[in-house]
Design an enzyme around this catalytic site. Sequence first.
Site, PDB file in Angstrom:
ATOM      1  N   ARG A 225     -33.818  44.572  55.102  1.00 15.99           N
ATOM      2  CA  ARG A 225     -34.901  44.678  56.730  1.00 15.99           C
ATOM      3  C   ARG A 225     -33.799  44.109  57.729  1.00 15.99           C
ATOM      4  O   ARG A 225     -34.283  45.635  58.521  1.00 15.99           O
ATOM      5  CB  ARG A 225     -35.566  43.631  56.553  1.00 15.99           C
ATOM      6  CG  ARG A 225     -36.300  43.138  55.632  1.00 15.99           C
ATOM      7  CD  ARG A 225     -37.459  41.963  55.301  1.00 15.99           C
ATOM      8  NE  ARG A 225     -35.886  40.293  55.874  1.00 15.99           N
ATOM      9  CZ  ARG A 225     -36.414  39.888  54.176  1.00 15.99           C
ATOM     10  NH1 ARG A 225     -37.442  41.008  53.226  1.00 15.99           N
ATOM     11  NH2 ARG A 225     -35.109  39.271  53.701  1.00 15.99           N
ATOM     12  N   MET A 226     -33.087  44.070  57.829  1.00 17.96           N
ATOM     13  CA  MET A 226     -31.731  44.116  59.216  1.00 17.96           C
ATOM     14  C   MET A 226     -31.013  45.489  58.888  1.00 17.96           C
ATOM     15  O   MET A 226     -30.414  46.238  59.569  1.00 17.96           O
ATOM     16  CB  MET A 226     -31.352  43.434  59.036  1.00 17.96           C
ATOM     17  CG  MET A 226     -31.912  42.016  59.549  1.00 17.96           C
ATOM     18  SD  MET A 226     -32.815  42.481  61.411  1.00 17.96           S
ATOM     19  CE  MET A 226     -30.954  41.978  62.500  1.00 17.96           C
TER      20      MET A 226
ATOM     21  N   ASP B 150     -24.983  49.024  49.907  1.00 15.62           N
ATOM     22  CA  ASP B 150     -25.920  47.835  49.555  1.00 15.62           C
ATOM     23  C   ASP B 150     -25.297  46.948  48.177  1.00 15.62           C
ATOM     24  O   ASP B 150     -24.332  46.974  47.963  1.00 15.62           O
ATOM     25  CB  ASP B 150     -27.597  48.221  49.719  1.00 15.62           C
ATOM     26  CG  ASP B 150     -28.360  46.697  49.972  1.00 15.62           C
ATOM     27  OD1 ASP B 150     -28.583  47.266  50.450  1.00 15.62           O
ATOM     28  OD2 ASP B 150     -28.216  46.490  48.960  1.00 15.62           O
TER      29      ASP B 150
ATOM     30  N   ASP C 134     -22.515  48.180  45.132  1.00 17.29           N
ATOM     31  CA  ASP C 134     -21.757  49.368  45.749  1.00 17.29           C
ATOM     32  C   ASP C 134     -20.356  48.805  46.026  1.00 17.29           C
ATOM     33  O   ASP C 134     -20.189  47.156  46.623  1.00 17.29           O
ATOM     34  CB  ASP C 134     -22.310  50.491  47.229  1.00 17.29           C
ATOM     35  CG  ASP C 134     -23.391  50.963  46.711  1.00 17.29           C
ATOM     36  OD1 ASP C 134     -23.678  51.660  45.856  1.00 17.29           O
ATOM     37  OD2 ASP C 134     -24.121  50.696  47.533  1.00 17.29           O
TER      38      ASP C 134
ATOM     39  N   ASN D 212     -27.561  35.071  65.729  1.00 16.46           N
ATOM     40  CA  ASN D 212     -28.717  36.221  66.473  1.00 16.46           C
ATOM     41  C   ASN D 212     -27.967  37.552  67.308  1.00 16.46           C
ATOM     42  O   ASN D 212     -27.618  36.899  68.321  1.00 16.46           O
ATOM     43  CB  ASN D 212     -29.528  34.918  67.194  1.00 16.46           C
ATOM     44  CG  ASN D 212     -30.935  35.564  67.053  1.00 16.46           C
ATOM     45  OD1 ASN D 212     -31.496  36.548  68.091  1.00 16.46           O
ATOM     46  ND2 ASN D 212     -32.117  34.522  66.948  1.00 16.46           N
TER      47      ASN D 212
ATOM     48  N   HIS E  93     -39.668  30.869  60.682  1.00 12.45           N
ATOM     49  CA  HIS E  93     -39.731  32.334  60.561  1.00 12.45           C
ATOM     50  C   HIS E  93     -40.524  32.436  59.133  1.00 12.45           C
ATOM     51  O   HIS E  93     -41.231  32.228  58.400  1.00 12.45           O
ATOM     52  CB  HIS E  93     -38.646  32.586  60.222  1.00 12.45           C
ATOM     53  CG  HIS E  93     -37.016  32.519  60.887  1.00 12.45           C
ATOM     54  ND1 HIS E  93     -36.686  31.403  61.655  1.00 12.45           N
ATOM     55  CD2 HIS E  93     -36.893  33.558  61.096  1.00 12.45           C
ATOM     56  CE1 HIS E  93     -35.919  31.340  62.353  1.00 12.45           C
ATOM     57  NE2 HIS E  93     -35.198  32.861  62.545  1.00 12.45           N
TER      58      HIS E  93
ATOM     59  N   LYS F  77     -37.341  35.241  54.343  1.00 14.80           N
ATOM     60  CA  LYS F  77     -35.903  34.859  54.707  1.00 14.80           C
ATOM     61  C   LYS F  77     -35.375  33.376  53.645  1.00 14.80           C
ATOM     62  O   LYS F  77     -36.125  32.066  53.075  1.00 14.80           O
ATOM     63  CB  LYS F  77     -35.860  34.007  56.151  1.00 14.80           C
ATOM     64  CG  LYS F  77     -34.591  33.398  56.240  1.00 14.80           C
ATOM     65  CD  LYS F  77     -35.297  33.046  58.038  1.00 14.80           C
ATOM     66  CE  LYS F  77     -33.270  32.022  58.837  1.00 14.80           C
ATOM     67  NZ  LYS F  77     -32.304  33.258  58.631  1.00 14.80           N
TER      68      LYS F  77
HETATM   69  N1  LIG Z   1     -27.784  37.848  63.583  1.00 15.35           N
HETATM   70  C1  LIG Z   1     -29.193  38.236  63.832  1.00 15.35           C
HETATM   71  O1  LIG Z   1     -29.569  38.687  64.839  1.00 15.35           O
HETATM   72  C2  LIG Z   1     -30.292  37.980  63.088  1.00 15.35           C
HETATM   73  C3  LIG Z   1     -31.606  38.886  61.633  1.00 15.35           C
HETATM   74  C4  LIG Z   1     -32.067  39.069  61.867  1.00 15.35           C
HETATM   75  C5  LIG Z   1     -31.331  38.576  60.208  1.00 15.35           C
HETATM   76  N2  LIG Z   1     -30.108  37.793  60.365  1.00 15.35           N
HETATM   77  C6  LIG Z   1     -29.556  37.724  59.027  1.00 15.35           C
HETATM   78  O2  LIG Z   1     -29.398  38.183  58.093  1.00 15.35           O
HETATM   79  C7  LIG Z   1     -29.008  39.102  56.575  1.00 15.35           C
HETATM   80  C8  LIG Z   1     -29.824  39.573  56.055  1.00 15.35           C
HETATM   81  O3  LIG Z   1     -31.562  39.043  56.511  1.00 15.35           O
HETATM   82  P1  LIG Z   1     -32.444  40.852  55.629  1.00 15.35           P
HETATM   83  O4  LIG Z   1     -33.975  40.291  56.004  1.00 15.35           O
HETATM   84  O5  LIG Z   1     -32.165  41.781  56.021  1.00 15.35           O
HETATM   85  O6  LIG Z   1     -32.218  40.288  54.147  1.00 15.35           O
HETATM   86  P2  LIG Z   1     -32.804  41.599  53.463  1.00 15.35           P
HETATM   87  O7  LIG Z   1     -32.868  40.286  51.881  1.00 15.35           O
HETATM   88  O8  LIG Z   1     -34.040  42.409  53.697  1.00 15.35           O
HETATM   89  O9  LIG Z   1     -31.154  42.166  53.126  1.00 15.35           O
HETATM   90  C9  LIG Z   1     -30.201  42.301  52.326  1.00 15.35           C
HETATM   91  C10 LIG Z   1     -29.407  43.423  52.295  1.00 15.35           C
HETATM   92  O10 LIG Z   1     -28.583  42.371  51.594  1.00 15.35           O
HETATM   93  C11 LIG Z   1     -27.926  43.567  50.249  1.00 15.35           C
HETATM   94  N3  LIG Z   1     -27.093  42.506  49.725  1.00 15.35           N
HETATM   95  C12 LIG Z   1     -26.769  41.926  48.362  1.00 15.35           C
HETATM   96  N4  LIG Z   1     -26.263  40.921  48.141  1.00 15.35           N
HETATM   97  C13 LIG Z   1     -24.918  42.578  48.669  1.00 15.35           C
HETATM   98  C14 LIG Z   1     -23.615  42.384  49.050  1.00 15.35           C
HETATM   99  N5  LIG Z   1     -22.931  42.150  47.717  1.00 15.35           N
HETATM  100  N6  LIG Z   1     -23.490  43.924  49.204  1.00 15.35           N
HETATM  101  C15 LIG Z   1     -24.229  44.363  49.863  1.00 15.35           C
HETATM  102  N7  LIG Z   1     -25.386  44.156  49.852  1.00 15.35           N
HETATM  103  C16 LIG Z   1     -25.369  43.075  49.617  1.00 15.35           C
HETATM  104  C17 LIG Z   1     -29.590  43.078  49.310  1.00 15.35           C
HETATM  105  O11 LIG Z   1     -29.594  44.126  48.290  1.00 15.35           O
HETATM  106  C18 LIG Z   1     -30.203  43.934  50.824  1.00 15.35           C
HETATM  107  O12 LIG Z   1     -30.588  45.027  50.868  1.00 15.35           O
HETATM  108  C19 LIG Z   1     -29.477  36.811  56.628  1.00 15.35           C
HETATM  109  O13 LIG Z   1     -28.553  36.221  56.663  1.00 15.35           O
HETATM  110  C20 LIG Z   1     -30.271  36.622  58.508  1.00 15.35           C
HETATM  111  O14 LIG Z   1     -30.474  35.522  58.075  1.00 15.35           O
HETATM  112  C21 LIG Z   1     -29.299  37.600  61.643  1.00 15.35           C
HETATM  113  O1  LIG Z   2     -35.133  37.114  60.241  1.00 15.40           O
HETATM  114  C1  LIG Z   2     -33.708  36.436  59.167  1.00 15.40           C
HETATM  115  O2  LIG Z   2     -33.392  36.268  58.844  1.00 15.40           O
HETATM  116  C2  LIG Z   2     -32.872  36.221  60.298  1.00 15.40           C
HETATM  117  N1  LIG Z   2     -32.272  35.288  61.143  1.00 15.40           N
HETATM  118  C3  LIG Z   2     -31.316  34.600  61.718  1.00 15.40           C
HETATM  119  C4  LIG Z   2     -31.323  33.154  61.148  1.00 15.40           C
HETATM  120  O3  LIG Z   2     -31.145  32.546  60.608  1.00 15.40           O
HETATM  121  O4  LIG Z   2     -30.636  32.722  62.357  1.00 15.40           O
HETATM  122  C5  LIG Z   2     -31.548  35.071  62.850  1.00 15.40           C
HETATM  123  C6  LIG Z   2     -33.054  35.314  63.240  1.00 15.40           C
HETATM  124  C7  LIG Z   2     -33.907  36.071  62.429  1.00 15.40           C
END
Ligand SMILES: NC(=O)c1ccc[n+]([C@@H]2O[C@H](COP(=O)([O-])OP(=O)(O)OC[C@H]3O[C@@H](n4cnc5c(N)ncnc54)[C@H](O)[C@@H]3O)[C@@H](O)[C@H]2O)c1
Ligand SMILES: O=C(O)C1=N[C@H](C(=O)O)CCC1
EC number: 1.17.1.8
Length: 246
Positions: A12-13, A34, A37, A103, A131, A135
């Site tokens: 998603r991100m 991903d 890989d 974040n 959330h 998640k």
């Molecule tokens: N810092 C921020 O602002 C922020 C914002 C949103 C989400 N997040 C965090 O980002 C992370 C990802 O969130 P998301 O919603 O994109 O999750 P998601 O599940 O949609 O995506 C994760 C991706 O990582 C891949 N993946 C898993 N293991 C892997 C590996 N060993 N090597 C490479 N790729 C791998 C998965 O196949 C998937 O495509 C979470 O920890 C979430 O909390 C942080």
């Molecule tokens: O969607 C998520 O997962 C998010 N993860 C981060 C967190 O755990 O704080 C940032 C917000 C969205």
Amino acid sequence: MIKVSVVGAKGRMGSHVVEAVNAADDMELALTLDAGDDLTQITPVNTDVVVEFTVPSQSLNNVLTLVGQGVDVVVGTTGWTEDKLNQVREAVAAQQSVFIAPNFAISAVLADYFARVAAPYFESVEVLEMHHPDKVDAPSGTAIHTAQGIAASRKAAGLGPVPDNTQTDGGSRGQVVDGIHVHAVRLRGLNAHEEVLFGNAGEQLVLRADSFDRTSFMPGVLLAVRKVESGEFPGVTVGLDNFLDL
Ligand SMILES: NC(=O)c1ccc[n+]([C@@H]2O[C@H](COP(=O)([O-])OP(=O)(O)OC[C@H]3O[C@@H](n4cnc5c(N)ncnc54)[C@H](O)[C@@H]3O)[C@@H](O)[C@H]2O)c1
Ligand SMILES: O=C(O)C1=N[C@H](C(=O)O)CCC1
């Protein structure tokens, strides 16, 4: 042009980061990798900065591998503990940069900052994060960071524990992070939301940050890529507030 590779690119991100990098005038997309890989495909020849958004259980290994490859890394994945951060601190070479942000949304970064400013002035405080139900971790990395910041501000101001006369708790008082109660809600329709509730006798302050859409994180991600690539932040840096003039 800054050459940017994305790890977790199908997520998603990660998929939003791919779009944001493609739309940035000063960046070009290098590798998009991903799960499954080989991350050692990423080298300083093809990549200046890697953006890593994967899963908490895999992120440390990914970051250590990428650091070993000699590239700079911007990490958005949650789940970072002091122990994990120390492993990265020991691995980074001089002049190499790893940036980790719980974040990237300006609303959340400011709410976190304002919470630290407000913390000394209130007897009570609790953190509520809400959330999307896909998640995998709870409480959110942001809520943990906010609670830790509040606890540090309270300690520096000489405040004691928050008042709480709960005698029975089947789990409804949430997770306690450095003495601060953190509550997690998972609800279809939500994206990423946080409230910090402060209370004194006869008054309340509520700080609330809402990320309605993942595009809200992208300006922060691109800012981090540019800051890391500038070479001005060697070592491990945690938190987007380091790049803002707060
Ligand atoms: N810092 C921020 O602002 C922020 C914002 C949103 C989400 N997040 C965090 O980002 C992370 C990802 O969130 P998301 O919603 O994109 O999750 P998601 O599940 O949609 O995506 C994760 C991706 O990582 C891949 N993946 C898993 N293991 C892997 C590996 N060993 N090597 C490479 N790729 C791998 C998965 O196949 C998937 O495509 C979470 O920890 C979430 O909390 C942080
Ligand atoms: O969607 C998520 O997962 C998010 N993860 C981060 C967190 O755990 O704080 C940032 C917000 C969205």
